[in-house]
Write an enzyme that holds these catalytic residues in place. Structure first.
Site, mmCIF file in Angstrom:
data_model
loop_
_atom_site.group_PDB
_atom_site.id
_atom_site.type_symbol
_atom_site.label_atom_id
_atom_site.label_comp_id
_atom_site.label_asym_id
_atom_site.label_seq_id
_atom_site.Cartn_x
_atom_site.Cartn_y
_atom_site.Cartn_z
ATOM 1 N N ARG A 1 -2.693 -0.275 -10.386
ATOM 2 C CA ARG A 1 -3.116 -0.682 -9.005
ATOM 3 C C ARG A 1 -4.006 -1.840 -8.820
ATOM 4 N NH1 ARG A 1 -3.923 2.998 -3.685
ATOM 5 N NH2 ARG A 1 -4.315 1.392 -1.899
ATOM 6 N N PHE B 1 1.945 1.683 -3.546
ATOM 7 C CA PHE B 1 1.018 2.350 -4.280
ATOM 8 C C PHE B 1 0.763 3.704 -4.195
ATOM 9 C CE2 PHE B 1 -1.375 -2.030 -4.205
ATOM 10 C CZ PHE B 1 -0.677 -2.187 -5.640
ATOM 11 N N GLU B 2 0.568 4.227 -2.770
ATOM 12 C CA GLU B 2 0.351 5.463 -2.515
ATOM 13 C C GLU B 2 1.388 6.644 -2.723
ATOM 14 O OE1 GLU B 2 -2.459 6.593 -1.564
ATOM 15 O OE2 GLU B 2 -3.680 4.720 -1.157
ATOM 16 N N GLY B 3 2.624 6.106 -2.196
ATOM 17 C CA GLY B 3 3.933 6.974 -2.513
ATOM 18 C C GLY B 3 3.878 7.943 -1.212
ATOM 19 N N ILE C 1 0.696 -1.178 -0.158
ATOM 20 C CA ILE C 1 -0.059 -0.082 0.017
ATOM 21 C C ILE C 1 0.858 1.118 -0.037
ATOM 22 C CG2 ILE C 1 -1.821 1.336 1.264
ATOM 23 C CD1 ILE C 1 -2.650 -1.539 2.094
#
Length: 350
Positions: free
Chosen positions: A218, A100-102, A97
């Site tokens: 994603r 994905f979010e960075g 996660i």
């Protein structure tokens, strides 16, 4: 909640005659979430742990007393399935996660709207303002708090067994689109259609009315992690068979464009009666073409019906009504797995 370690502690239970069991706090835990998982009230959990001065502040590695009556099964081994209530997001899931979010130390606008909701850290949006800055440690703490809500949503909304990977994939999806943002996928999954649920990850790739390539990527990774098979390793299960038709009723095959309310109106029955005749339908707002539903008649089943409540088991229901488990299973051929029944399901008692 403050995170103090990068290592996930394991579940720890020890006998405690004065106050039931003991539990070691894990990353992402909240006191309310622990209370829910053990089936005790938050007030009872707080009373059993007077050493906690602030119920909103617990930390990984802390040992809690679980009041008498609280119990939870250990997390299933890797690759094995179990109820969603038994899982917490894994460290691999957290790292996925985060990827994905960075990480962003500065608040940035939503890519779909160009404005609100503003995001910071690892996808945190609560109370974020333009121009706000954050440290990586604060971002990690926010992520743990936010994932706790996503975990609880998956535990509450999924009624079929999951593997750790499937739980992680659903937590990632929930964190991104919200607990109510993928109801069609949930309805499909709760019918036992794992392959269908996997395909539907690809439906949630829009933001601001546009398809975003980042969301496409994603969803593809989440779907791959989720897989297409049930935890047993078998191929995806078909939708559960409807309960036997009551005497005087007949079956109807759902057509494209049908809704349950329209079917009820067309056949001159109330929506509530139609829902009661079809307990296999987990969500009345989601029926699909080819599904068989029962149209209620004037007469009823011999025997009686029992609505499953939280904590029920098939053997417990059999004992409650003074019938054998074998007889109860024979009277309910729509139950494919006797170890898997869900709250609100109607059981035929012979």
């Amino acid at each position: 909640m403050t995170a103090v370690s990068d290592v996930r502690p394991t579940h720890s239970f020890a006998a405690n005659h004065a106050s039931g069991n003991r539990y070691t706090v894990q990353h992402g835990d909240t006191l309310s979430g622990i209370a829910q998982r053990f089936g005790v009230s938050l007030a009872a959990l707080e009373a059993a742990n007077p050493q906690i001065a602030n119920p909103n502040l617990i930390y990984p590695g802390e040992s809690l007393n679980i009041p008498d009556g609280g119990s939870v099964a250990p997390t299933p081994p890797p690759g094995h399935g179990g109820p969603a209530s038994q899982f917490s997001v894994s460290e691999n899931g957290v790292r996925m996660i985060e990827g994905f979010e960075g990480y962003s130390a500065t608040a940035y606008p939503d890519p779909g709207t160009g404005g609100a909701p503003w995001t910071i850290g690892y996808g945190h949006t609560g109370g974020v303002s333009p121009g706000e800055t954050i440290t990586r440690a604060q971002a990690e703490a926010y992520l743990r708090q936010d994932l706790s809500s996503a975990e609880n949503a998956v535990r509450n909304n999924v009624h079929v067994p999951l593997t750790q990977n499937q739980f992680d994939a659903l937590v990632s999806l929930t964190y991104n689109v919200g607990a109510n943002g993928y109801s069609s996928l949930l309805a499909t999954l709760n019918r036992g259609d794992y392959a269908g649920a996997q395909r539907m990850f690809g439906d949630y790739v829009h933001a601001g009315g546009h398809v975003l390539q980042g969301l496409v990527n994603r969803r593809a990774q989440e779907a791959a992690l989720f897989g297409s098979t049930a935890p047993s390793g078998s191929t995806s299960a078909p939708a559960p068979a409807p309960a036997p038709s009551p005497s005087g009723s007949h079956a109807y095959t759902v057509q494209t464009g049908d809704t349950l309310s329209a079917i009820a109106q067309r056949h001159g029955v109330s929506l509530s009666a139609l829902e009661a005749a079809n307990p296999q339908i987990g969500n009345p707002n989601y029926i699909y073409p080819g599904e068989t539903i029962h149209l209620p008649g004037d007469s009823h089943d011999s025997g009686s019906g029992y609505t499953v409540r939280r904590g029920d088991t098939l053997s417990g229901i059999a004992s409650l009504h003074g019938v054998s488990l074998a007889a109860l299973e024979a009277a309910n051929p729509q139950i494919r797995n006797p170890n898997l029944i869900y709250v609100g399901q109607v059981i035929h008692v012979p």
